[in-house]
Design an enzyme around this catalytic site. Structure first.
Site, PDB file in Angstrom:
ATOM      1  N   HIS A  69     133.637  21.705  37.716  1.00 29.58           N
ATOM      2  CA  HIS A  69     133.393  22.397  38.786  1.00 29.58           C
ATOM      3  C   HIS A  69     133.005  21.069  39.923  1.00 29.58           C
ATOM      4  O   HIS A  69     133.622  21.270  41.155  1.00 29.58           O
ATOM      5  CB  HIS A  69     132.161  23.242  38.885  1.00 29.58           C
ATOM      6  N   GLU A 121     126.712  19.563  34.438  1.00 29.51           N
ATOM      7  CA  GLU A 121     127.862  18.763  34.574  1.00 29.51           C
ATOM      8  C   GLU A 121     127.481  17.277  34.957  1.00 29.51           C
ATOM      9  O   GLU A 121     127.894  16.306  34.285  1.00 29.51           O
ATOM     10  CB  GLU A 121     128.800  19.288  35.627  1.00 29.51           C
ATOM     11  N   ARG A 165     111.894  41.292  51.569  1.00 30.01           N
ATOM     12  CA  ARG A 165     112.481  41.349  53.143  1.00 30.01           C
ATOM     13  C   ARG A 165     112.781  42.844  53.112  1.00 30.01           C
ATOM     14  O   ARG A 165     113.694  43.234  52.525  1.00 30.01           O
ATOM     15  CB  ARG A 165     113.478  40.432  53.554  1.00 30.01           C
ATOM     16  N   ARG A 202     106.546  33.405  56.660  1.00 33.88           N
ATOM     17  CA  ARG A 202     106.489  35.091  56.462  1.00 33.88           C
ATOM     18  C   ARG A 202     105.055  35.397  57.175  1.00 33.88           C
ATOM     19  O   ARG A 202     104.997  36.631  57.048  1.00 33.88           O
ATOM     20  CB  ARG A 202     106.434  35.186  54.777  1.00 33.88           C
TER      21      ARG A 202
HETATM   22  N1  URA Z   1     115.210  29.868  51.769  1.00 36.89           N
HETATM   23  C1  URA Z   1     114.517  30.938  51.092  1.00 36.89           C
HETATM   24  O1  URA Z   1     114.916  31.229  50.084  1.00 36.89           O
HETATM   25  N2  URA Z   1     113.727  31.704  51.883  1.00 36.89           N
HETATM   26  C2  URA Z   1     113.416  31.602  53.026  1.00 36.89           C
HETATM   27  O2  URA Z   1     112.563  32.397  53.831  1.00 36.89           O
HETATM   28  C3  URA Z   1     113.901  30.463  53.829  1.00 36.89           C
HETATM   29  C4  URA Z   1     114.876  29.415  52.936  1.00 36.89           C
END
Ligand code: URA
Length: 256
Positions: free
Chosen positions: A6, A80, A168, A223
């Site tokens: 790959h 790899e 989310r 968040r």
């Molecule tokens: N990468 C992630 O996995 N989550 C985020 O909130 C930002 C970047």
């Protein structure tokens, strides 16, 4: 020359390199390589773009290779590269903070990862820790401290998915399966700093294979404050990561 399936690299390409820097994004490989020194392109296939940072005075060559997103693609890259003699794997990524004391563009150095992925289970049972290598991690922390970059050191949650796994709700259906509802709050209460998508696979694999793995990530989403990445944050976050990774090169020269 035996090129790996790959990543399309051979031992000759790596010129004796024992360290790999692993951004997720193929678009960040060239810039990351050039900040560390004179570099040339090696290969490009699927999500795997690679550059070699040439050996300098007292410095070994280093390969920079993108991993793509998520555990499965990281696992291919690490396997790899390991077959070609790489022993030290440093992921440099972006992340979403879940603690209110972590600001946008801050740096997170992960000591371990909550295994919310599937790929790590293909390398070790669920009771096996996803732990970063102490020596590589110490070098990353020393570099961020010396540079005066705002940083946090601790536990990361690595999820297979960006949306439900990181709880989310801004999705097509707006539904998060019941077993993941409340998970963000739980990780917050358990002191987890941030979410990303590759660390658990990297740490589990490298530990299980007798290699070294570490991770440094810049915060592009919070968040608890601002969820959508802003351009100025992305620029600052990338600049800080680049500075840290440049500073770490000399610190890991004795690890082979
Ligand atoms: N990468 C992630 O996995 N989550 C985020 O909130 C930002 C970047």
């Amino acid at each position: 020359m035996d090129k790996k399936y790959h990543i399309r690299l051979s031992r000759e390409d790596l010129q004796g390199a024992v360290t790999a820097i692993l951004p997720g994004d193929p678009g960040r490989v060239e810039k990351t390589a050039r900040i560390m020194g004179p570099a040339h392109k090696l290969a490009q296939n699927r999500e795997y773009t690679s550059f070699l940072v040439e050996a300098g005075e007292g410095l070994k060559p280093i390969v920079v290779c993108s991993t793509g997103i998520g555990g499965p693609s990281v696992s291919i890259c690490v396997e790899e590269l390991a077959q070609l003699g790489i022993k030290n794997f440093i992921r440099i990524g972006t992340t979403g903070a879940i603690q209110s004391n972590v600001a946008l563009a801050d740096i997170v150095v992960s000591t371990s990862a909550v295994r919310l992925d599937g790929a790590s289970g293909h390398f070790a049972p669920a009771c096996y820790p996803a732990a970063a290598n102490f020596y590589l991690t110490r070098a990353l922390v020393d570099a961020t401290e010396e540079l005066g970059v705002p940083h946090h050191v601790g536990i990361t949650a690595s999820s297979d998915t960006f949306y439900p796994g990181q709880e989310r709700y801004d999705t097509l259906t707006g539904y998060v399966p019941r077993h993941l509802q409340g998970s963000l709050e739980e990780w917050q209460k358990l002191g987890v700093i941030n979410y990303e998508m590759e660390g658990a696979t990297l740490f589990t694999m490298t530990s299980a294979m007798g290699l070294r793995g570490a991770m440094i990530a810049s915060v592009i989403a919070s968040r608890t404050a601002s969820e959508k990445p802003q351009d100025e944050v992305l620029v600052l976050a990338e600049e800080r990561l680049a500075l840290c990774i440049k500073a770490v090169r000399a610190k890991i020269e004795n690890l082979d």
